[in-house]
Design a protein around this motif. Structure first.
Motif, short mmCIF file in Angstrom:
data_model
loop_
_atom_site.label_atom_id
_atom_site.label_comp_id
_atom_site.label_asym_id
_atom_site.label_seq_id
_atom_site.Cartn_x
_atom_site.Cartn_y
_atom_site.Cartn_z
N TYR A 176 -5.11 8.12 8.79
CA TYR A 176 -6.50 9.14 8.78
C TYR A 176 -6.81 9.57 7.39
N ILE A 177 -8.16 9.57 7.31
CA ILE A 177 -8.89 9.90 5.94
C ILE A 177 -9.29 11.16 5.96
N LEU A 178 -8.86 12.12 5.20
CA LEU A 178 -9.32 13.53 5.29
C LEU A 178 -9.95 13.83 3.71
N LEU A 179 -11.34 14.21 4.11
CA LEU A 179 -12.08 14.64 3.01
C LEU A 179 -12.07 16.38 2.83
N THR A 180 -11.47 17.02 1.76
CA THR A 180 -11.72 18.49 1.80
C THR A 180 -12.30 18.87 0.49
N GLY A 181 -13.04 19.92 0.41
CA GLY A 181 -13.74 20.43 -0.78
C GLY A 181 -14.46 21.87 -0.42
N PRO A 182 -15.49 22.19 -1.14
CA PRO A 182 -16.05 23.41 -1.02
C PRO A 182 -16.93 23.58 0.43
N ALA A 183 -17.27 24.74 0.83
CA ALA A 183 -18.05 24.66 2.25
C ALA A 183 -19.49 24.43 1.73
N SER A 184 -19.96 24.74 0.78
CA SER A 184 -21.30 24.51 0.50
C SER A 184 -21.44 23.34 -0.37
N GLU A 185 -22.44 22.48 -0.37
CA GLU A 185 -22.90 21.37 -1.16
C GLU A 185 -23.23 21.72 -2.42
N GLU A 186 -23.77 23.10 -2.68
CA GLU A 186 -23.88 23.50 -4.03
C GLU A 186 -22.90 23.91 -4.73
N ALA A 187 -21.80 24.13 -4.15
CA ALA A 187 -20.54 24.66 -5.14
C ALA A 187 -20.12 23.79 -5.87
N ASP A 188 -19.66 23.99 -7.01
CA ASP A 188 -18.88 23.18 -7.99
C ASP A 188 -17.22 23.46 -7.83
N ALA A 189 -16.59 22.82 -6.89
CA ALA A 189 -15.29 23.21 -6.91
C ALA A 189 -14.61 21.90 -7.02
N THR A 190 -13.23 21.71 -6.37
CA THR A 190 -12.55 20.44 -6.07
C THR A 190 -12.60 19.83 -5.03
N VAL A 191 -12.80 18.68 -5.05
CA VAL A 191 -12.91 17.68 -3.90
C VAL A 191 -11.71 16.95 -3.71
N TYR A 220 0.89 -1.22 -0.09
CA TYR A 220 -0.03 0.02 0.12
C TYR A 220 0.87 1.32 -0.03
N LEU A 221 0.45 2.41 -0.40
CA LEU A 221 0.92 3.55 -0.53
C LEU A 221 0.54 4.45 1.05
N SER A 222 1.67 4.88 1.64
CA SER A 222 1.37 5.40 2.65
C SER A 222 0.79 6.77 2.77
N THR A 223 0.81 7.50 1.37
CA THR A 223 0.02 8.52 1.35
C THR A 223 -0.69 8.29 -0.19
N TRP A 224 -2.09 8.62 -0.31
CA TRP A 224 -2.33 8.87 -1.79
C TRP A 224 -3.74 9.86 -1.75
N ASN A 225 -3.75 10.56 -2.77
CA ASN A 225 -4.66 11.67 -3.00
C ASN A 225 -5.62 11.32 -4.26
N ARG A 226 -6.99 11.33 -4.19
CA ARG A 226 -7.91 11.46 -5.21
C ARG A 226 -8.49 12.89 -5.53
N THR A 227 -8.44 13.42 -6.60
CA THR A 227 -9.30 14.67 -6.85
C THR A 227 -10.23 14.37 -7.88
N TYR A 228 -11.32 15.45 -7.31
CA TYR A 228 -12.49 15.37 -8.30
C TYR A 228 -12.95 16.45 -8.44
N SER A 229 -13.00 16.98 -10.00
CA SER A 229 -13.12 18.47 -10.17
C SER A 229 -14.54 18.61 -10.48
N GLU A 230 -14.99 20.01 -10.23
CA GLU A 230 -16.53 20.39 -10.46
C GLU A 230 -17.27 19.37 -9.64
#
Length: 518
Positions: A460-475, A79-89
């Motif tokens: 630890y798992i960290l999920l970051t993204g826009p503060a609003s559920e309606e915003a289209d940004a990067t998760v 396994y990787l010690s660190t990985w990131n998955r990016t979801y645009s818009e």
């Protein structure tokens, strides 16, 4: 003289006769021995013993060869010690499920995001759903690759995984979205059932766990609004629904609910609980308060479950078997949900709370699970969007605690900025210091510390993204190994008593930690 000479002359003849007699005797003895061996088969038995010995040796060599070269040794998953998955818009929600969604031994991550298309070549419109839609996704815990995705109709309300599989049930996660509930298999994303609900008031509906169809009629309890509910199984095997009312926490027998729905389900009441039930309504008073916010269960063992009741200004623990108040801790204001961990070695889960003490400051307090007394506390600047504390159990019978904020001496001002947020780790055996890691600038949607493998691989798992559920940004979904932050962390002393160990020794203590399941 003559007699003596005569004797000497006769000696050779005598010796010859004696030798002949002796030779004849020895030959007879050998013949007897040979005849005994031949009669009893001892010579053949010796050959058999030799053959069995070499055969056993040959079999041992074959077994050693097989285990060394032919039969492969168990291989730990890489396994990787660190990985990131990016979801645009995209946008995301406060939900992280840690499940086995693949065949390896590493736990995987289940989460929900909102977008017009998924990562596995499908779109919401192509799936016959409004766009953007809700997407339930499972990500491989080893490298962050997508295992499966399932598009669902918007809007998202809540999700729950980690449900223990029982006989006759072929689903693992429940997702409440739009105007219904969907049950999903965690390995295949198979939709086990979809149920449409239309509830206009406080109602209870019984659904089949196999088909999702409603069982019996809808049960309307009364006109009093219920804030939340929780299903609890008593020590005697009876089921009760815990309801948060405006006057406190109450339990209602599932048998009574099923009877009102016209269903004969073969359920039973708990005699100890029913002794305290109100005769007219059937409600069992558990904890009376006009400001109950949250209810959690604290499972010490099968027969020692406790309810943790959080109101606006207090935290209380109630014995779930006897329905007796064990202790109450008064605070100025409780922030969010409490969490649990082992600070001392009494094998009782302690309670971690966050208190608002004013001036943009919060207090992290660890309360004794037995008495409610304060075992440890620290004041941090209450940076916005800080997740609830978390902990991971170790083989030392204590837990490593992790929480978020800004240490007052590290802050640039008395009012923390939105992006000024850091994580801290606490080792109960070195409780006079904190380990501060690097700053996290992005908006944190959800956070969870867990073991990715049984007894090892704390992360630890960290999920970051826009503060609003309606915003289209990067998760961004990120996994990071817990010990990976130790070398770059800063050791911060707290309190007036200095820690006797050096910074290097404290970091080494964190690196030596071995983790275990409770």
């Amino acid at each position: 003289m003559e007699a003596t000479d005569h004797a000497r002359e006769g000696d050779p003849l005598k010796r010859g006769e004696d030798g002949a007699e002796a030779g004849t005797a020895s030959q007879g003895t050998e013949l007897k021995k040979r005849s005994c061996k031949e009669n009893f088969g001892l010579s053949k038995l010796t050959h058999w013993r030799t053959g069995v010995f070499f055969l056993s040796l040959f079999l041992c060599l074959i077994i050693v060869f097989a285990f060394s070269f032919i039969i492969p040794c168990p291989v730990r998953p890489q396994y990787l010690s660190t990985w990131n998955r990016t979801y645009s818009e995209a946008a995301s929600y406060d939900f992280l499920g840690i499940e086995h969604a693949s065949d390896d031994k590493v736990m995987d991550v289940v989460f929900v995001y909102k977008s017009t298309e998924g990562t596995q070549n499908f779109t919401c419109t192509g799936s016959g759903l409004p766009s953007p839609c809700v997407i339930l996704s499972a990500v491989d815990g080893t490298d962050g690759e997508t295992l499966w995705e399932r598009p669902l109709s918007p809007e998202f309300h809540w999700a729950q995984c980690g449900l223990e599989k029982k006989m006759g049930r072929n689903w693992d996660c429940l997702v409440s979205h739009a105007d219904g509930i969907t049950a999903v298999d965690k390995r295949t994303a198979f939709l086990a059932m979809q149920t449409i609900l239309s509830l206009l008031q406080t109602q209870l509906v019984l659904l089949s766990g196999k088909t999702g169809d409603q069982i019996g009629s809808t049960v309307i309890l009364d006109s009093i609004e219920k804030a939340n509910h929780l299903l609890h199984r008593t020590a005697g095997g009876s089921y009760y629904v815990l309801l948060q009312k405006d006057t406190g926490l109450y339990g209602l027998s599932l048998k009574r609910i099923a009877a009102k729905a016209g269903v004969a389900a073969g359920l039973q009441d708990d005699k100890r609980w029913e002794k305290q039930a109100v005769a007219t309504s059937g409600f069992v008073p558990i904890y009376e308060s006009d400001s109950v916010r949250h209810v959690l269960t604290k499972d010490e063992s099968d027969d020692k479950t406790k309810f943790v009741v959080v109101s606006e200004t207090e935290v209380a623990v109630v014995d779930a078997r006897k329905l007796l108040l064990l202790w109450r801790h008064n605070t100025s204001s409780v922030l969010g949900l409490p969490s649990f961990g082992h600070f001392n070695k009494d094998n009782v889960l302690d309670v971690v709370i966050q208190e608002d003490i004013g001036n943009n400051t919060k207090r992290i307090a660890i309360l004794d699970g037995k008495s409610g007394g304060v075992l440890w506390e620290v004041d941090l600047l209450a940076s916005p969007n800080s997740p609830r504390p978390a902990s991971i159990h170790t083989t030392n019978s204590v837990s490593v605690f992790m929480f978020w904020g800004v240490f007052s001496s590290q802050a640039t001002s008395s009012v923390p900025l939105a992006e000024d947020r850091r994580s801290y780790m606490l080792h109960p055996l070195y409780s006079k210091v904190l380990l501060e890691s690097t700053n996290v600038n992005d908006h944190i949607i959800s956070f969870k510390a867990t073991l990715m493998e049984r007894g090892r691989h704390a992360a630890y798992i960290l999920l970051t993204g826009p503060a609003s559920e309606e915003a289209d940004a990067t998760v961004v979904l990120c996994k990071r190994k817990l010990k990976q932050d130790v070398p770059s962390s800063k050791v911060l002393p707290i309190g007036t008593e200095p820690e006797l160990e050096t910074d290097e020794e404290i970091k080494e203590a964190f690196n030596r930690l071995r983790f275990s399941d409770l």
